[in-house]
Design a protein around this motif. Sequence first.
Motif, PDB file in Angstrom:
ATOM      1  N   GLY A 243       0.809  -1.213   0.000  1.00 50.89           N
ATOM      2  CA  GLY A 243       0.000   0.000   0.000  1.00 50.89           C
ATOM      3  C   GLY A 243       0.839   1.259   0.000  1.00 50.89           C
ATOM      4  N   TYR A 249      -0.316   6.462   7.752  1.00 47.98           N
ATOM      5  CA  TYR A 249      -0.886   5.116   7.601  1.00 47.98           C
ATOM      6  C   TYR A 249      -0.173   4.092   8.477  1.00 47.98           C
ATOM      7  CZ  TYR A 249      -3.449   6.910   3.552  1.00 47.98           C
ATOM      8  OH  TYR A 249      -4.284   7.623   2.723  1.00 47.98           O
ATOM      9  N   ASN A 313      -2.128  -4.304   8.249  1.00 52.35           N
ATOM     10  CA  ASN A 313      -2.449  -2.901   7.972  1.00 52.35           C
ATOM     11  C   ASN A 313      -2.211  -2.126   9.263  1.00 52.35           C
ATOM     12  OD1 ASN A 313      -3.385  -0.505   6.865  1.00 52.35           O
ATOM     13  ND2 ASN A 313      -5.483  -0.908   7.485  1.00 52.35           N
ATOM     14  N   ARG A 315      -2.456   1.002  10.034  1.00 48.12           N
ATOM     15  CA  ARG A 315      -3.158   2.266  10.234  1.00 48.12           C
ATOM     16  C   ARG A 315      -3.973   2.198  11.525  1.00 48.12           C
ATOM     17  NH1 ARG A 315      -7.537   4.590   5.942  1.00 48.12           N
ATOM     18  NH2 ARG A 315      -5.807   4.133   4.516  1.00 48.12           N
ATOM     19  N   THR A 322      -9.914   8.602  10.004  1.00 48.95           N
ATOM     20  CA  THR A 322     -10.198   7.170  10.149  1.00 48.95           C
ATOM     21  C   THR A 322     -11.690   6.886  10.299  1.00 48.95           C
ATOM     22  OG1 THR A 322      -9.843   7.249  12.549  1.00 48.95           O
ATOM     23  CG2 THR A 322      -7.938   6.736  11.174  1.00 48.95           C
ATOM     24  N   SER A 325     -13.085   6.370   6.548  1.00 47.61           N
ATOM     25  CA  SER A 325     -12.401   5.486   5.606  1.00 47.61           C
ATOM     26  C   SER A 325     -12.494   4.028   6.037  1.00 47.61           C
ATOM     27  CB  SER A 325     -10.926   5.885   5.473  1.00 47.61           C
ATOM     28  OG  SER A 325     -10.240   5.665   6.692  1.00 47.61           O
ATOM     29  N   PRO A 327     -10.051   0.965   4.829  1.00 46.97           N
ATOM     30  CA  PRO A 327      -8.909   0.662   3.952  1.00 46.97           C
ATOM     31  C   PRO A 327      -9.239  -0.413   2.920  1.00 46.97           C
ATOM     32  CG  PRO A 327      -8.222   0.801   6.245  1.00 46.97           C
ATOM     33  CD  PRO A 327      -9.718   0.830   6.255  1.00 46.97           C
ATOM     34  N   LYS A 329      -7.349  -2.165   1.228  1.00 49.50           N
ATOM     35  CA  LYS A 329      -6.497  -3.347   1.297  1.00 49.50           C
ATOM     36  C   LYS A 329      -7.079  -4.426   2.207  1.00 49.50           C
ATOM     37  CE  LYS A 329      -2.767  -1.300   2.711  1.00 49.50           C
ATOM     38  NZ  LYS A 329      -3.280   0.071   2.840  1.00 49.50           N
TER      39      LYS A 329
END
Length: 410
Positions: A243, A249, A313, A315, A322, A325, A327, A329
């Motif tokens: 990513g 992130y 991930n 994040r 946040t 969103s 993610p 991925k």
Amino acid sequence: MEMKKYNLDILFLGGVFKEGEIMKQSKSNVQFAANVLQWNIIEGLDYLNEQPVNLLSAIFIGSYPKYYKKILIQRKDWSHLPGAKDKEVKFWNIPILKKFSRGWSLSKEIMIWAQQKNERKKVIIAYSMDYSILSALKSAKVSNSEIITCLIVPDLPQFMNLSSSKNYSYKLLKNIESDLISQLQKYVDSYVLLTKHMADFLKIQNKPYVVIEGMVNFKDQTTYLDRRREEQEKSRKTILYTGTLNEKYGILNLLKAFELIKDKNYRLQICGTGEAEKDIVEMAKQDNRIDFRGRVSREEAILLQKNATVLINPRNSEGEFTKYSFPSKIMEYLVSGVPTIAYSLPGMPEEYKDYMYFIKDNTVQGIANTIINVCETNPIQLKKFGEASRKFVLSEKNNIRQVEKIMNIL
């Protein structure tokens, strides 16, 4: 898969592209996630509608000369399915001018489509809360007020591009664009949002909307686990991140956490580009267990995912963005059938809690402890967990079921 069929004249408006040429011309990260999501939506629309949708695209690419090799993007006419009339519009790929050039070209084409006579109800499903996209929606509604418009909001403009290196001028222009977008929202009849928090931020009142955090392709049921390498070095534990490499992130926290893991059988693989590249290169020089691949094709990223021990991930939930969103991925990780480590983010639905390993302690040590705990879990148990996660997204979050929710609000 039996579903209700619709009979609409649908135009998909976005930035979808064919990946081959874009990879050759790009100098930075390619927007694979956005492209995959758009194609999944298009395939869902084609499946549920009696006629294939038409595509109108101002392709999502970086600007010339820093991020892309071409200054002028030429118009292309093609067809993704027999009977579909697809267009990529011409625009100048220069910062600032790019926004207006894309908007002008999209508006010109969309007015032609809007005025064409058709017995079927005309619907525009637009992807991205971008000025050029919304200005095209305005042109369509002004040309034909009977058109139904639906806007898919994968990101809020205020929280796009979270690189810490952006200067004051960039932020000022972003604020101006956000104001213009707010004025154009009146031409949107309905919304598809990635998180429930977006509805409050956008002040959506009486307009219908649906929350769809993402989707996977229903065809993936026969492509992923069948190709996954079964024989791996049992002693080696590979943690993979694919990513954008921005500090916000959590990529630097992941590197610091890996530094705390002293076991020589652990490997950290990182794919992508971004502001943290120099830090990653330096740490890879000091620790030969870190494998930095840089920018890779989507096919290579998927292959690496299938052969990893765990996917991560990093994040965390710090920062207002946040809430707005999910993610992309995460979907890609879960469908791989490989266990996923992540934080529980404010925009993440509760139903995911049984299908991911969550980092509970928001510290570098907490990331390290979670990685070790998961990697040292019995391999058979890990495999079952990954397969259950994969089954969940394929059955509940496939693109046909998710797109049907969009069709229902139309």
